[in-house]
Design a protein around this motif. Structure first.
Motif, PDB file in Angstrom:
ATOM      1  N   GLN A 213      10.624  -6.981  -9.499  1.00  0.00           N
ATOM      2  CA  GLN A 213      10.675  -6.373 -10.814  1.00  0.00           C
ATOM      3  C   GLN A 213      11.038  -4.903 -10.731  1.00  0.00           C
ATOM      4  OE1 GLN A 213      10.245  -8.034 -13.885  1.00  0.00           O
ATOM      5  NE2 GLN A 213      11.125  -6.091 -14.560  1.00  0.00           N
ATOM      6  N   ARG A 214      10.590  -4.262  -9.659  1.00  0.00           N
ATOM      7  CA  ARG A 214      10.876  -2.828  -9.492  1.00  0.00           C
ATOM      8  C   ARG A 214      12.373  -2.587  -9.334  1.00  0.00           C
ATOM      9  NH1 ARG A 214       8.086   1.283  -5.071  1.00  0.00           N
ATOM     10  NH2 ARG A 214       7.923   3.040  -6.497  1.00  0.00           N
ATOM     11  N   ILE A 215      13.018  -3.388  -8.521  1.00  0.00           N
ATOM     12  CA  ILE A 215      14.467  -3.257  -8.344  1.00  0.00           C
ATOM     13  C   ILE A 215      15.178  -3.551  -9.654  1.00  0.00           C
ATOM     14  CG2 ILE A 215      16.466  -4.356  -7.262  1.00  0.00           C
ATOM     15  CD1 ILE A 215      14.967  -4.470  -4.706  1.00  0.00           C
ATOM     16  N   ARG A 216      14.678  -4.543 -10.367  1.00  0.00           N
ATOM     17  CA  ARG A 216      15.294  -4.882 -11.646  1.00  0.00           C
ATOM     18  C   ARG A 216      15.174  -3.724 -12.634  1.00  0.00           C
ATOM     19  NH1 ARG A 216      12.770 -10.108 -12.762  1.00  0.00           N
ATOM     20  NH2 ARG A 216      13.352 -10.524 -10.624  1.00  0.00           N
ATOM     21  N   ASN A 217      14.024  -3.055 -12.611  1.00  0.00           N
ATOM     22  CA  ASN A 217      13.829  -1.908 -13.506  1.00  0.00           C
ATOM     23  C   ASN A 217      14.837  -0.804 -13.225  1.00  0.00           C
ATOM     24  OD1 ASN A 217      11.676  -3.211 -14.691  1.00  0.00           O
ATOM     25  ND2 ASN A 217      10.133  -2.132 -13.486  1.00  0.00           N
ATOM     26  N   VAL A 218      15.084  -0.561 -11.920  1.00  0.00           N
ATOM     27  CA  VAL A 218      16.050   0.471 -11.543  1.00  0.00           C
ATOM     28  C   VAL A 218      17.453   0.053 -11.959  1.00  0.00           C
ATOM     29  CG1 VAL A 218      17.110   1.687  -9.600  1.00  0.00           C
ATOM     30  CG2 VAL A 218      14.637   1.331  -9.639  1.00  0.00           C
ATOM     31  N   PRO A 288       2.621   5.613   5.969  1.00  0.00           N
ATOM     32  CA  PRO A 288       2.780   6.762   5.071  1.00  0.00           C
ATOM     33  C   PRO A 288       3.995   6.631   4.157  1.00  0.00           C
ATOM     34  CG  PRO A 288       2.378   7.488   7.317  1.00  0.00           C
ATOM     35  CD  PRO A 288       2.657   6.027   7.376  1.00  0.00           C
ATOM     36  N   VAL A 289       5.094   6.109   4.705  1.00  0.00           N
ATOM     37  CA  VAL A 289       6.306   5.974   3.909  1.00  0.00           C
ATOM     38  C   VAL A 289       6.093   4.927   2.819  1.00  0.00           C
ATOM     39  CG1 VAL A 289       8.777   5.486   3.961  1.00  0.00           C
ATOM     40  CG2 VAL A 289       7.704   6.654   5.889  1.00  0.00           C
ATOM     41  N   GLN A 290       5.430   3.824   3.156  1.00  0.00           N
ATOM     42  CA  GLN A 290       5.172   2.792   2.159  1.00  0.00           C
ATOM     43  C   GLN A 290       4.245   3.314   1.064  1.00  0.00           C
ATOM     44  OE1 GLN A 290       3.884  -0.876   3.916  1.00  0.00           O
ATOM     45  NE2 GLN A 290       5.930  -1.377   4.629  1.00  0.00           N
ATOM     46  N   ALA A 291       3.232   4.088   1.468  1.00  0.00           N
ATOM     47  CA  ALA A 291       2.323   4.670   0.475  1.00  0.00           C
ATOM     48  C   ALA A 291       3.089   5.606  -0.459  1.00  0.00           C
ATOM     49  CB  ALA A 291       1.189   5.410   1.171  1.00  0.00           C
ATOM     50  N   LEU A 292       3.979   6.412   0.112  1.00  0.00           N
ATOM     51  CA  LEU A 292       4.787   7.322  -0.699  1.00  0.00           C
ATOM     52  C   LEU A 292       5.706   6.539  -1.628  1.00  0.00           C
ATOM     53  CD1 LEU A 292       5.666  10.219  -1.351  1.00  0.00           C
ATOM     54  CD2 LEU A 292       7.312  10.053   0.554  1.00  0.00           C
ATOM     55  N   SER A 293       6.277   5.453  -1.123  1.00  0.00           N
ATOM     56  CA  SER A 293       7.168   4.628  -1.941  1.00  0.00           C
ATOM     57  C   SER A 293       6.433   4.080  -3.163  1.00  0.00           C
ATOM     58  CB  SER A 293       7.727   3.477  -1.105  1.00  0.00           C
ATOM     59  OG  SER A 293       8.442   2.561  -1.893  1.00  0.00           O
ATOM     60  N   GLU A 294       5.199   3.627  -2.963  1.00  0.00           N
ATOM     61  CA  GLU A 294       4.435   3.076  -4.076  1.00  0.00           C
ATOM     62  C   GLU A 294       4.045   4.154  -5.080  1.00  0.00           C
ATOM     63  OE1 GLU A 294       1.123   0.997  -2.489  1.00  0.00           O
ATOM     64  OE2 GLU A 294       2.352  -0.495  -1.427  1.00  0.00           O
ATOM     65  N   LEU A 296       5.764   6.993  -5.807  1.00  0.00           N
ATOM     66  CA  LEU A 296       6.901   7.589  -6.516  1.00  0.00           C
ATOM     67  C   LEU A 296       7.379   6.707  -7.669  1.00  0.00           C
ATOM     68  CD1 LEU A 296       8.982   8.859  -3.460  1.00  0.00           C
ATOM     69  CD2 LEU A 296       7.719  10.271  -5.101  1.00  0.00           C
ATOM     70  N   PRO A 297       8.087   7.292  -8.636  1.00  0.00           N
ATOM     71  CA  PRO A 297       8.707   6.486  -9.705  1.00  0.00           C
ATOM     72  C   PRO A 297       9.678   5.477  -9.112  1.00  0.00           C
ATOM     73  CG  PRO A 297       8.801   8.832 -10.228  1.00  0.00           C
ATOM     74  CD  PRO A 297       8.325   8.741  -8.819  1.00  0.00           C
ATOM     75  N   ASP A 298       9.985   4.432  -9.884  1.00  0.00           N
ATOM     76  CA  ASP A 298      10.802   3.332  -9.369  1.00  0.00           C
ATOM     77  C   ASP A 298      12.107   3.799  -8.743  1.00  0.00           C
ATOM     78  OD1 ASP A 298       8.903   1.548 -10.148  1.00  0.00           O
ATOM     79  OD2 ASP A 298       9.918   0.922 -11.985  1.00  0.00           O
ATOM     80  N   ALA A 299      12.811   4.705  -9.388  1.00  0.00           N
ATOM     81  CA  ALA A 299      14.131   5.119  -8.914  1.00  0.00           C
ATOM     82  C   ALA A 299      14.059   5.741  -7.523  1.00  0.00           C
ATOM     83  CB  ALA A 299      14.764   6.101  -9.891  1.00  0.00           C
ATOM     84  N   LEU A 300      12.995   6.477  -7.243  1.00  0.00           N
ATOM     85  CA  LEU A 300      12.833   7.097  -5.926  1.00  0.00           C
ATOM     86  C   LEU A 300      12.105   6.160  -4.964  1.00  0.00           C
ATOM     87  CD1 LEU A 300      11.804  10.715  -7.029  1.00  0.00           C
ATOM     88  CD2 LEU A 300      14.056   9.930  -6.258  1.00  0.00           C
ATOM     89  N   GLY A 301      11.114   5.453  -5.468  1.00  0.00           N
ATOM     90  CA  GLY A 301      10.324   4.583  -4.608  1.00  0.00           C
ATOM     91  C   GLY A 301      11.121   3.454  -4.008  1.00  0.00           C
ATOM     92  N   VAL A 302      12.046   2.878  -4.770  1.00  0.00           N
ATOM     93  CA  VAL A 302      12.866   1.784  -4.260  1.00  0.00           C
ATOM     94  C   VAL A 302      13.680   2.231  -3.049  1.00  0.00           C
ATOM     95  CG1 VAL A 302      14.919   0.405  -4.791  1.00  0.00           C
ATOM     96  CG2 VAL A 302      12.991   0.432  -6.369  1.00  0.00           C
ATOM     97  N   ALA A 303      14.151   3.469  -3.073  1.00  0.00           N
ATOM     98  CA  ALA A 303      14.958   3.984  -1.962  1.00  0.00           C
ATOM     99  C   ALA A 303      14.153   4.078  -0.667  1.00  0.00           C
ATOM    100  CB  ALA A 303      15.526   5.354  -2.320  1.00  0.00           C
TER     101      ALA A 303
END
Length: 538
Positions: A213-218, A288-294, A296-303
């Motif tokens: 759903q996150r990718i779809r949102n982006v 740490p990277v996964q925690a940061l991904s979660e 961040l907003p979808d547009a940044l977190g997905v990356a």
């Protein structure tokens, strides 16, 4: 001559008898004392690398062994030689071990596409019969022409299934950046709905490549991706309707993020080759990277979400096909990896005398002669040992799992730690060794197999440091074999001082002990690779 040598080696092995276990234990102790770098892909080990890098420049060092490149050369050169145990490999570790007993016949929609080709490759490896379609039909890959956007596509799929006794349909069709993105990506749901309502077919499984759903949102925020996202969403809606209306058709939606693989870069769809994708997956897969991904907003977190290897995606699909995984959805990269790593256990002959003899042969090779084989051969031996796990063994309930375990070697080093090792290993007087000397790592399981301490020993400017990563274990809720745990990161301490860590890093991941006896174990972390463990002494 080779057969005679093999016979002598096997006879000698059998004569050792009662001395075997003692030899294995001695090997375990010796292994733990070696000052070789031990490269692992457990998430907690990756985190230990990160912790050490915060203290200083991270380094895996080696005082006695050649560089990684030289080791690879040596391994390949050993293929030209025979050793006492080489005869164990040809007939017993072969492609036949990959075959599965399956009554499935599979229809792969989109068989000429990137994911479709790898699904077909995995089906071939497991010797599962299939037919495949592509938009125009290809003579070189023997696919059948099928335009999924046509009005008759669903009926054509029903006819193919009826005439070929298809039991499972896998849809890997999809387009991006085209004028018909919605029609192509929505077609899978329409086909699933038609199959569920048809009385002319005996299809009982439908597997679909969706997205989160996150990718779809982006995608919905980018005009050129909106139809792609809308089509995927429509397929999932129709498939979910099918699941809710009739449980006769078992549907599974696989939701990878970015998929990488192959040898070349690609643009449509975007694609990274394996050698680059593995590096990115190793880095983005850290806690740490996964925690940061979660966060961040979808547009940044997905990356920052770790990508999935296309072979893992294909492997998970095949394991759903053969019934090793009965999930309705694989929602994360870890779900996909763990699904792909599932394997059959407990066949009728598993406790026979020949199986017991074979287990001893494999353990002897892995514990004392692993360096004489290629990584591929070691990997094959580990997987065969897993398949020979006694039926009665349930590590989640077995107190023999408690104690110290030494990591003897790694079949296929993960890219991140392998790179660090290659970068920093050197001679006794090397500059990096004078700064940071990696000395060893072992794992201690205790409290009725409910806790793990991963102990990493280093020397920083010749001052000893011990880094201990603490995790807790609970049996996974859906694991009838009793091999799977949920492992939760609980914290880290350095030289007895507990460090503060954000709660977001305290995540749970799967950890499987796929083989266990008094002296040896095989464990698979969320990276999916098997690791050979030897019982150690305090």
């Amino acid at each position: 001559s080779e057969a005679s040598t093999a016979s002598t080696a096997t006879t000698s092995t059998q004569h050792e008898g009662r001395n075997q276990v003692e030899t294995e234990r001695t090997t375990a102790v010796a292994c733990s004392r070696q000052r070789e770098p031990i490269i692992m892909s457990f998430p907690l080990v990756s985190l230990s690398v990160l912790v050490i890098s915060v203290i200083s420049t991270s380094a895996f060092t080696n005082t006695q062994n050649p560089s990684l490149h030289q080791k690879v050369v040596q391994i390949h050169s050993k293929r030209r030689h025979h050793n006492l145990f080489s005869s164990l490999l040809p007939s017993k570790i072969s492609n036949d071990n990959n075959a599965v007993v399956s009554e499935n016949k599979v229809l792969v929609l989109g068989g000429s596409g990137f994911v479709g080709r790898h699904v077909i490759e995995a089906l071939n490896l497991k010797k599962i019969p299939f037919i495949a379609t592509s938009k125009s039909g290809q003579e070189d890959d023997t696919t059948i022409a099928l335009d999924v956007t046509s009005d008759t596509a669903a009926q054509r799929v029903i006819e193919l299934c009826a005439s070929n006794d298809i039991s499972t349909v896998v849809s890997t069709v999809g387009t991006i950046f085209t004028e018909c993105d919605y029609e192509v990506n929505a077609a899978s749901g329409q086909i699933a709905k038609a199959l569920a309502s048809s009385k002319d077919v005996s299809v009982d499984k439908f597997i679909f490549i969706g997205n989160s759903q996150r990718i779809r949102n982006v995608c919905k925020t980018v005009s050129s991706l909106q139809e792609y996202a809308r089509g995927k969403e429509e397929s999932e809606r129709l498939i979910q309707q099918t699941i809710d209306a009739d449980d006769r058709l078992h549907c599974c939606i696989v939701r990878p993020t970015f998929i990488y693989g192959g040898d070349e870069f690609g643009w449509n769809p975007p694609r990274l080759p394996t050698k680059f994708g593995e590096i990115i997956e190793a880095l983005l897969g850290l806690y740490p990277v996964q925690a940061l991904s979660e966060f961040l907003p979808d547009a940044l977190g997905v990356a920052l979400e770790a990508p999935s290897n296309v072979k893992a995606v294909a492997g998970s699909i095949v394991n759903v096909i053969v019934g090793l995984d009965d999930s309705y959805s694989l929602d994360t990269r870890e779900d996909i990896i763990m699904s792909a790593s599932r394997r059959p256990y407990g066949t009728s002959h598993i406790d026979s005398e020949s199986a017991q003899t074979r287990r001893e042969e494999l353990k002897l090779c892995l514990s004392q002669h692993a360096k004489e084989y290629t990584p591929e051969q070691n990997f094959a031996m580990l997987e065969e040992l897993e398949q020979l796990k006694p039926v009665s063994t349930r590590p989640t309930d077995d107190s023999s799992l408690n104690g110290r375990w030494n990591f003897c070697f790694d079949v296929e080093p993960d890219v991140g730690t392998g790179f660090i090792k290659d970068l920093f290993e050197g001679g006794e007087d090397g500059f990096t060794r004078r700064i940071l000397d990696f000395q060893g790592v072992h794992m201690e399981i205790g409290n009725d197999q409910s806790t793990i301490q991963l102990v990493v020993s280093v020397s920083l400017f010749k001052n000893p440091f011990t880094v201990i990563l603490h995790t807790s274990l609970v049996p996974a809720p859906t694991n009838p074999e009793g091999t799977m745990f949920l492992e939760k990161f609980e914290g880290v301490e350095v030289n007895g001082i507990r460090l503060w860590y954000p709660n977001a890093w305290k995540k749970s991941r799967f950890l499987e002990f796929s083989y266990l006896d008094d002296a040896f174990a095989v464990a698979r972390g969320s990276g999916g690779e098997p690791h050979f463990l030897l019982r150690g002494n305090k």
